[in-house]
Scaffold this active site. Structure first.
Site, PDB file in Angstrom:
ATOM      1  N   HIS A 167      61.385  17.275  17.977  1.00 61.09           N
ATOM      2  CA  HIS A 167      62.154  18.420  17.475  1.00 61.09           C
ATOM      3  C   HIS A 167      63.642  18.225  17.825  1.00 61.09           C
ATOM      4  O   HIS A 167      63.973  17.495  18.763  1.00 61.09           O
ATOM      5  CB  HIS A 167      61.683  19.721  18.133  1.00 61.09           C
ATOM      6  CG  HIS A 167      60.337  20.200  17.682  1.00 61.09           C
ATOM      7  ND1 HIS A 167      59.349  20.582  18.572  1.00 61.09           N
ATOM      8  CD2 HIS A 167      59.810  20.400  16.447  1.00 61.09           C
ATOM      9  CE1 HIS A 167      58.276  20.982  17.894  1.00 61.09           C
ATOM     10  NE2 HIS A 167      58.523  20.887  16.612  1.00 61.09           N
ATOM     11  N   CYS A 254      60.288  24.679  25.182  1.00 57.16           N
ATOM     12  CA  CYS A 254      59.092  24.995  24.381  1.00 57.16           C
ATOM     13  C   CYS A 254      58.183  26.006  25.066  1.00 57.16           C
ATOM     14  O   CYS A 254      57.379  26.671  24.418  1.00 57.16           O
ATOM     15  CB  CYS A 254      58.267  23.733  24.139  1.00 57.16           C
ATOM     16  SG  CYS A 254      59.187  22.324  23.572  1.00 57.16           S
TER      17      CYS A 254
HETATM   18  N1  GLY Z   1      52.475  18.844  21.568  1.00 57.41           N
HETATM   19  C1  GLY Z   1      53.495  19.560  20.938  1.00 57.41           C
HETATM   20  C2  GLY Z   1      53.517  19.348  19.484  1.00 57.41           C
HETATM   21  O1  GLY Z   1      53.301  18.237  19.071  1.00 57.41           O
HETATM   22  O2  GLY Z   1      53.683  20.242  18.698  1.00 57.41           O
END
Ligand code: GLY
Length: 264
Positions: A167, A254
């Protein structure tokens, strides 16, 4: 944007190790993840936040990464639309909690648009929207229009040329005072030209995902050079252990939705 009143987190599931990961750092231990998650909650509390802790959800191994299903602001919450098929149901699982806070002030990204919260980086009233493996042009376009409706501006940063980066916020975090902590790979991005930059060493890339919460920058424990540079730049730093979340390709941001004083 870093003045917050409360945060939402979700306890890691027993199925945590079955989540999406390139598997670069070994198998995650769900019990150790829960211990580290508790320390993360303590860090948020230490920064003055009220923390809403949601029950673990074994059906969704990645569901402790609550930043991905919703984008929260002081004016509106925006439900995302996952690209990752195994994560799509996480939006409905957090909806009630969001409704309790935002009432009807909720918008939604619709397919074929996809957006995941980890791709969205807020800097005051501006949002950088990452085009990634998970967030597509249609999703970015929908999000930009929603943000505009609520008085925010936005612009796009593509990380598609960096396939190892999940991300946008995997490689850059805004920590206030016009400053980013980021990886070398994104250093030359023209959108970031006006900002001061703390560049993490090549062996500390994971530390480029961090959060500013009120007066403190929370960084992953053990990334000593980044911590040293951040302190040297005048920031107050708190460290928290993240090894198990790193194994699951999840960063410090996150693990929480950080909510400012609402202005609905
Ligand atoms: N493990 C986080 C994702 O891949 O969305």
């Amino acid at each position: 944007m870093y003045k917050f009143e409360r945060a939402i987190v979700r306890t890691p599931a027993d199925s945590f190790a079955e989540g999406i990961t390139p598997g670069l750092y070994g198998k995650a231990d769900p019990e150790l993840a829960k211990v580290q998650h508790n320390k993360y909650i303590q860090a948020l509390r230490q920064c003055g936040l009220e923390v809403i802790v949601l029950e673990p959800d074994n059906e969704f191994p990645d569901s402790c990464f609550v930043e991905d299903p919703v984008i929260v602001t002081d004016r509106v919450a925006i439900l995302t639309n996952f690209h990752a098929p195994t994560r799509k149901g996480e939006v409905d699982r957090i909806l009630l909690t969001i409704e309790n806070i935002y009432g009807s002030h909720i918008e939604r990204i619709e397919g074929p648009g996809t957006v995941e919260g980890g791709d969205i980086c807020q800097v005051e009233n501006h949002f950088f929207i990452g085009l990634s493996q998970r967030t597509n042009e249609e999703g970015a376009c929908q999000l930009g229009a929603i943000l505009k409706k609520y008085g925010f501006t936005s612009s796009i940063i593509s990380i598609r040329a960096l396939p190892e980066i999940l991300h946008l916020k995997t490689c850059m975090s805004y920590i206030g005072e016009n400053t980013f902590i980021l990886q070398k790979a994104i250093l030359k991005e023209s959108e970031l030209a006006p900002f001061n930059k703390i560049v993490v060493p090549d062996n500390e890339g994971y530390a480029s995902n961090c959060i500013r919460v009120n007066d403190t920058v929370i960084l992953p424990e053990g990334f000593d050079e980044t911590i040293k540079q951040t302190r040297a730049a005048g920031f107050n730093v708190l460290e928290t252990p993240m090894s198990e979340f790193m194994k699951q390709d999840g960063g410090l941001s996150c693990l929480s939705l950080r909510i400012p004083k609402l202005n609905l």
